[in-house]
Design a protein around this motif. Structure first.
Motif, short mmCIF file in Angstrom:
data_model
loop_
_atom_site.label_atom_id
_atom_site.label_comp_id
_atom_site.label_asym_id
_atom_site.label_seq_id
_atom_site.Cartn_x
_atom_site.Cartn_y
_atom_site.Cartn_z
N VAL A 25 92.85 -13.31 20.06
CA VAL A 25 90.93 -13.78 19.65
C VAL A 25 90.12 -13.57 20.61
CG1 VAL A 25 89.71 -16.37 19.67
CG2 VAL A 25 91.88 -15.72 18.43
N GLN A 26 90.33 -13.70 22.10
CA GLN A 26 90.30 -13.25 23.36
C GLN A 26 89.50 -11.38 22.92
OE1 GLN A 26 89.46 -12.77 27.94
NE2 GLN A 26 91.56 -14.44 26.72
N GLU A 27 90.55 -10.55 22.82
CA GLU A 27 90.38 -9.21 22.55
C GLU A 27 89.33 -9.04 21.63
OE1 GLU A 27 91.11 -7.14 25.03
OE2 GLU A 27 91.30 -8.77 25.77
N LYS A 28 89.58 -9.57 20.72
CA LYS A 28 88.65 -9.37 19.01
C LYS A 28 87.16 -9.37 19.77
CE LYS A 28 88.33 -9.58 14.08
NZ LYS A 28 88.71 -9.94 12.78
N LEU A 29 87.09 -11.11 20.14
CA LEU A 29 85.68 -11.21 20.95
C LEU A 29 85.25 -10.38 21.55
CD1 LEU A 29 83.17 -13.57 20.93
CD2 LEU A 29 84.41 -14.77 22.71
N SER A 30 85.36 -9.72 22.70
CA SER A 30 85.25 -8.61 23.85
C SER A 30 84.99 -7.58 23.32
CB SER A 30 86.93 -9.01 24.50
OG SER A 30 86.08 -7.57 25.48
N GLU A 31 85.43 -7.32 21.95
CA GLU A 31 85.42 -6.12 21.29
C GLU A 31 83.80 -6.21 20.96
OE1 GLU A 31 87.88 -4.95 18.57
OE2 GLU A 31 89.40 -4.90 19.47
N GLU A 32 83.64 -7.36 20.25
CA GLU A 32 82.09 -8.02 19.41
C GLU A 32 81.12 -7.83 20.88
OE1 GLU A 32 81.15 -10.83 15.90
OE2 GLU A 32 80.79 -11.94 18.10
N VAL A 33 81.25 -8.77 21.55
CA VAL A 33 80.47 -8.69 22.82
C VAL A 33 80.82 -7.12 23.04
CG1 VAL A 33 80.22 -9.25 25.43
CG2 VAL A 33 81.35 -10.98 23.32
N SER A 34 81.52 -6.16 23.61
CA SER A 34 80.67 -4.90 24.24
C SER A 34 80.20 -4.01 22.47
CB SER A 34 82.37 -4.30 24.00
OG SER A 34 83.43 -5.09 24.75
N SER A 35 80.01 -4.76 22.00
CA SER A 35 79.10 -3.31 21.03
C SER A 35 77.78 -4.03 20.64
CB SER A 35 80.21 -3.68 19.17
OG SER A 35 79.96 -4.66 18.81
N ASN A 36 77.36 -4.95 21.17
CA ASN A 36 76.65 -5.43 21.59
C ASN A 36 75.67 -5.85 22.93
OD1 ASN A 36 75.63 -6.61 18.61
ND2 ASN A 36 77.58 -7.47 18.97
N VAL A 37 75.96 -4.49 23.56
CA VAL A 37 75.36 -4.25 24.63
C VAL A 37 74.88 -3.26 25.07
CG1 VAL A 37 75.77 -3.41 27.30
CG2 VAL A 37 77.74 -5.13 26.18
N THR A 38 73.07 -3.53 25.75
CA THR A 38 71.82 -2.61 25.52
C THR A 38 72.71 -1.11 26.28
OG1 THR A 38 71.05 -3.51 26.87
CG2 THR A 38 70.67 -4.69 24.74
N LYS A 39 71.35 -0.34 27.02
CA LYS A 39 71.71 0.76 27.01
C LYS A 39 71.91 0.46 28.91
CE LYS A 39 69.96 3.95 23.67
NZ LYS A 39 69.14 5.09 23.68
N ASP A 40 71.18 -0.72 29.56
CA ASP A 40 70.75 -0.87 30.82
C ASP A 40 71.87 -2.07 30.94
OD1 ASP A 40 70.40 -3.20 28.96
OD2 ASP A 40 68.19 -3.16 30.07
N GLY A 41 73.34 -2.35 30.54
CA GLY A 41 73.94 -2.84 30.96
C GLY A 41 73.73 -4.33 30.56
N ASN A 42 72.99 -4.97 29.62
CA ASN A 42 72.27 -6.12 28.77
C ASN A 42 72.81 -6.79 27.83
OD1 ASN A 42 71.76 -6.85 32.41
ND2 ASN A 42 69.73 -5.86 31.72
N LEU A 43 73.47 -7.92 27.56
CA LEU A 43 73.54 -7.95 26.21
C LEU A 43 72.97 -8.26 25.53
CD1 LEU A 43 76.27 -11.48 27.43
CD2 LEU A 43 76.98 -8.97 25.37
N SER A 44 72.21 -8.61 24.02
CA SER A 44 70.96 -7.71 23.33
C SER A 44 70.27 -9.08 22.81
CB SER A 44 70.92 -6.63 21.91
OG SER A 44 72.26 -7.48 21.40
N VAL A 45 69.65 -9.62 22.56
CA VAL A 45 68.63 -10.11 22.12
C VAL A 45 69.37 -10.92 20.55
CG1 VAL A 45 66.45 -11.69 21.85
CG2 VAL A 45 66.67 -10.34 23.88
#
Length: 213
Positions: A25-45
């Motif tokens: 579950v943690q890895e699947k969540l990590s994949e989703e989170v990582s796919s929502n990181v902006t070019k400057d390395g921050n999580l997107s709004v």
């Protein structure tokens, strides 16, 4: 203040425990989170405001609330006006005391298969959701059950603050770290000691944080 501090910390602690005990579950969540990181390395709004972008995160939080809600609260109400008919099947006589207990529903194995299993896909699988319609299990998808903060005029005024606090902290943690339990002995949430006070606060076991690449 209770929603923004006590319930939020209890919910976050339980979430971390569940993720540490369920690495898939943690890895699947990590994949989703990582796919929502902006070019400057921050999580997107958008990740925190769009239910589509954060579907798995919301499912994790919903499954956490089903198994280990931060408050073990039963509401007791007296029916003082008249008898009440529910769906034409059940009658609650006048002057009856009614206990509203939501957690028992989510842990009833006749409603939730394998209720001790932390499985966020219960809330994402369209076949499972469709299969609950027309059965006692459809209560799981009722708007007032889906949201732990109630709704309408009586909705918790701290709900948005609490939601965004948990989502941002948990997402950043999973983005930066792989979390596991050091001794490996606590395989189930039932192995975790907790204190039932104002909130149900777990005793978080010693954790290992490994930096993600």
């Amino acid at each position: 203040m209770i929603a923004a501090l006590d319930t939020t910390s209890a919910m976050l602690n339980w979430c971390i425990i569940h993720l540490a005990q369920n690495p898939n579950v943690q890895e699947k969540l990590s994949e989703e989170v990582s796919s929502n990181v902006t070019k400057d390395g921050n999580l997107s709004v958008d990740y925190f405001t769009s239910k589509t972008d954060s579907a798995y995160l919301n499912a994790v939080l919903r499954e956490n609330h089903r198994i280990t809600p931060p408050i073990a609260l039963n509401l007791v109400k007296e029916n003082v006006t008249d008898e009440i008919q529910i769906h034409g099947e059940t009658t609650i006589p006048k002057q009856s005391l009614v206990i509203c207990d939501t957690r028992s529903v989510g842990m009833d194995d006749s409603i939730v298969p394998n209720p001790d299993l932390f499985d966020p896909t219960r809330w994402l699988d369209k076949d499972q959701i469709k299969g609950r319609k027309g059965t006692p299990a459809q209560v799981l998808d009722h708007p007032l059950y889906r949201e732990p903060f109630s709704a309408g005029a009586r909705k918790c005024p701290g709900s948005r603050v609490a939601n965004y606090e948990v989502k941002t902290m948990l997402s950043q943690l999973v983005l930066d770290w792989k979390i596991s339990i050091k001794d490996g002995k606590t395989k189930s949430w039932r192995d975790i000691a907790y204190f039932n006070g104002l909130t149900v606060q777990p005793t978080v076991p010693e954790l290992i944080f490994e930096k993600r690449a």
